[in-house]
Design a protein around this motif. Structure first.
Motif, PDB file in Angstrom:
ATOM      1  N   PRO A   1       0.800  -1.221   0.000  1.00 54.74           N
ATOM      2  CA  PRO A   1       0.000   0.000   0.000  1.00 54.74           C
ATOM      3  C   PRO A   1       0.837   1.277   0.000  1.00 54.74           C
ATOM      4  N   ALA A   2       2.000   1.254   0.654  1.00 45.48           N
ATOM      5  CA  ALA A   2       2.861   2.449   0.675  1.00 45.48           C
ATOM      6  C   ALA A   2       3.323   2.814  -0.731  1.00 45.48           C
ATOM      7  N   VAL A   3       3.665   1.817  -1.529  1.00 50.91           N
ATOM      8  CA  VAL A   3       4.092   2.080  -2.904  1.00 50.91           C
ATOM      9  C   VAL A   3       2.900   2.492  -3.765  1.00 50.91           C
ATOM     10  N   ALA A   4       1.772   1.805  -3.601  1.00 47.40           N
ATOM     11  CA  ALA A   4       0.575   2.172  -4.365  1.00 47.40           C
ATOM     12  C   ALA A   4       0.140   3.598  -4.045  1.00 47.40           C
ATOM     13  N   LEU A   5       0.350   4.028  -2.816  1.00 45.47           N
ATOM     14  CA  LEU A   5       0.027   5.404  -2.433  1.00 45.47           C
ATOM     15  C   LEU A   5       0.780   6.401  -3.306  1.00 45.47           C
ATOM     16  N   LEU A   6       2.070   6.167  -3.520  1.00 43.48           N
ATOM     17  CA  LEU A   6       2.853   7.079  -4.362  1.00 43.48           C
ATOM     18  C   LEU A   6       2.335   7.083  -5.796  1.00 43.48           C
ATOM     19  N   ALA A   7       1.968   5.910  -6.304  1.00 42.48           N
ATOM     20  CA  ALA A   7       1.417   5.848  -7.661  1.00 42.48           C
ATOM     21  C   ALA A   7       0.115   6.629  -7.755  1.00 42.48           C
ATOM     22  N   GLY A   8      -0.704   6.557  -6.719  1.00 42.90           N
ATOM     23  CA  GLY A   8      -1.955   7.297  -6.718  1.00 42.90           C
ATOM     24  C   GLY A   8      -1.747   8.798  -6.654  1.00 42.90           C
ATOM     25  N   ILE A   9      -0.810   9.235  -5.825  1.00 44.82           N
ATOM     26  CA  ILE A   9      -0.512  10.672  -5.751  1.00 44.82           C
ATOM     27  C   ILE A   9      -0.002  11.174  -7.095  1.00 44.82           C
ATOM     28  N   ARG A  10       0.877  10.397  -7.716  1.00 51.59           N
ATOM     29  CA  ARG A  10       1.418  10.788  -9.023  1.00 51.59           C
ATOM     30  C   ARG A  10       0.305  10.962 -10.053  1.00 51.59           C
TER      31      ARG A  10
END
Length: 476
Positions: A179-188
């Motif tokens: 989820p921490a990595v997916a969070l960055l993808a979502g913000i991007r």
């Protein structure tokens, strides 16, 4: 659920304002969104090749803290994991604004778990478990900010790290490095379609240690919340099946310790048998506490330890009980029930084993040699309420609400309880049980992480375009 919950779901309307200054009437509901949102442009997000490699890098770093791994274990590579994560976040536009850990003196508080207080004096304990805050854009008022919290520490027990094109495996894949990595993808993805993000709308990311191991966020999340690194909307990234959960339980942990005398196997009756006494109490407490009339929270009869040898009667040992609770009243009732059940259990043991020569001494002394203490107690619970934000999540961002009938769980979101001018939810991909978090075979499917990235993107765009500007209702 309680009557308060029922009343909340029938509170159907509230006036909100958008950034454009228009007033709209919105309605709350039970969370039946389709995942697209009615007021937000399509903001699909996916993990790209760099994201996938980032997750594999994080999974390869062992980040279980000392409370998980125990004495003598290698230090966790949490500082290294934070560096890797911050570097990747920088490519999205997130800048590091804080990295560190609290002082040991800051943890000398009655609601800090005993296990943390006992270890806090060791300089390496806190130094090896720092936390990180990242910010998109300038510092902005809370009303214009969304905060996400992810933990990079994991439970103990290394798992094989891999990705077969569909599924990530490894400790932390779902809880919560994936989820921490997916969070960055979502913000991007959100930044690419909404120019207000990073200018007039801020994003904070807390990447913390100390979520696992019974630390309860007291040296990770709590100090960051108290320092003001929060938003009007706060999202704690834990597995919820992509349904937002505005509740979080807390727990009391009871420890039963037997302090008797050992004996040799040839003369077992000359000492105290902690194995038999604690084993009896474990079964007695499971039965008695489990028979409490509903509504009640679950009881976890957890670790029991005396000793490893076959030719010795152990006179000392301990039994742990974990009792989650959904409100302060049920927490106090759980403590009272435990005390009463222990007293009754000791009396029952004395009656049942008094006539057996090998256990007569244990039976006679059981109340004297058994002590109860509390490893953690007095923690807050979260029950966050805000009709306008709930409508933003369900209708504008297309994120359904977890039904009130489904149980909440304990996580660091409790530290935002009572936070003024703020609304907090727990939201993430997957399921703690189905994805085998805390168990052998932990995994996260790429589709689950892509789904969370898309949910994050929709949430941020919806917040930028439709956030309520009136004073939120604090959780009650």
């Amino acid at each position: 659920m309680s009557g308060d919950t029922a009343a909340r779901t029938t509170d159907t309307s509230t006036d909100t304002e958008t950034d454009s200054g228009t007033s709209t009437s919105t309605s709350t509901g039970t969370g039946t969104g389709t995942g697209t949102g009615t007021g937000t442009a399509k903001t699909g997000a996916r993990l790209d090749a760099d994201d996938r490699e980032l997750l594999l890098d994080l999974l390869r770093l062992p980040t279980a803290g000392p409370l998980e791994t125990g004495p003598g274990a290698p230090r966790p590579l949490l500082p290294e994991a934070l560096t890797v994560y911050a570097r990747a976040a920088g490519t999205v536009g997130l800048a590091e604004v804080y990295r560190g850990a609290p002082r040991a003196a800051d943890l000398d508080r009655p609601d800090v778990p005993l296990t943390v207080r006992q270890r806090a004096g060791d300089d390496s304990f806190l130094a090896s478990q720092p936390s990180l805050v990242l910010r998109l854009g300038p510092e902005l008022p809370r009303a214009a900010t969304v905060m996400f919290n992810v933990h990079l520490d994991t439970v103990a027990g290394l798992e094989p790290v891999g990705f077969d094109g569909r599924r990530f495996t490894g400790r932390g894949a779902i809880d919560a490095k994936g989820p921490a990595v997916a969070l960055l993808a979502g913000i991007r993805a959100a930044v690419a379609v909404e120019p207000r993000l990073g200018s007039s709308v801020g994003v904070l990311v807390q990447a913390v240690s100390g979520e696992e191991g019974g630390a309860m966020g007291v040296f990770g999340t709590r100090p960051l919340v108290e320092a003001g690194y929060v938003g009007a909307l706060n999202v704690f990234c834990e597995p919820t099946g992509l349904r937002y959960l505005p509740r979080a339980t807390a727990a009391v942990t009871a420890r039963l310790r037997v302090g008797g005398e050992d004996a040799i196997d040839d003369c077992p009756g000359e000492g105290h048998n902690a194995s038999v006494l604690l084993g009896f109490l474990a079964q007695y407490l499971a039965r008695e506490l489990g028979a409490v009339a509903a509504p009640r929270d679950p009881v976890c009869v957890a670790g029991l330890s005396t000793g490893p040898l076959h030719n010795r009667v152990y006179g000392t040992g301990e039994l742990l009980l974990n009792l989650p609770y959904r409100d302060a009243g049920s927490g106090l009732r759980a403590e009272t029930a435990v005390r009463a059940a222990i007293d009754a259990g000791l009396a029952a043991f004395g009656r049942e084993f008094a006539g057996l020569p090998e256990f007569a001494r244990t039976a006679a002394d059981c109340a004297r040699i058994t002590r109860l203490d509390w490893l953690k107690r007095g923690l807050p619970v979260l029950d966050s309420r805000h009709p306008a934000f709930e409508d933003l999540l369900t209708r504008q961002a297309g994120i359904p609400r977890l039904p009130d009938g489904e149980p909440a769980f304990t996580c660091d979101a409790i530290w935002t309880a009572g936070l003024p001018d703020a609304f907090t939810v727990v939201l993430g991909p997957g399921d703690l049980g189905a994805n085998r978090a805390h168990a052998t075979g932990e995994f996260a499917d790429l589709a689950q992480l892509d789904g969370f990235a898309s949910a994050v993107a929709r949430l941020l765009v919806a917040f930028a375009r439709h956030r309520p500007l009136r004073r939120p209702h604090a959780d009650r």
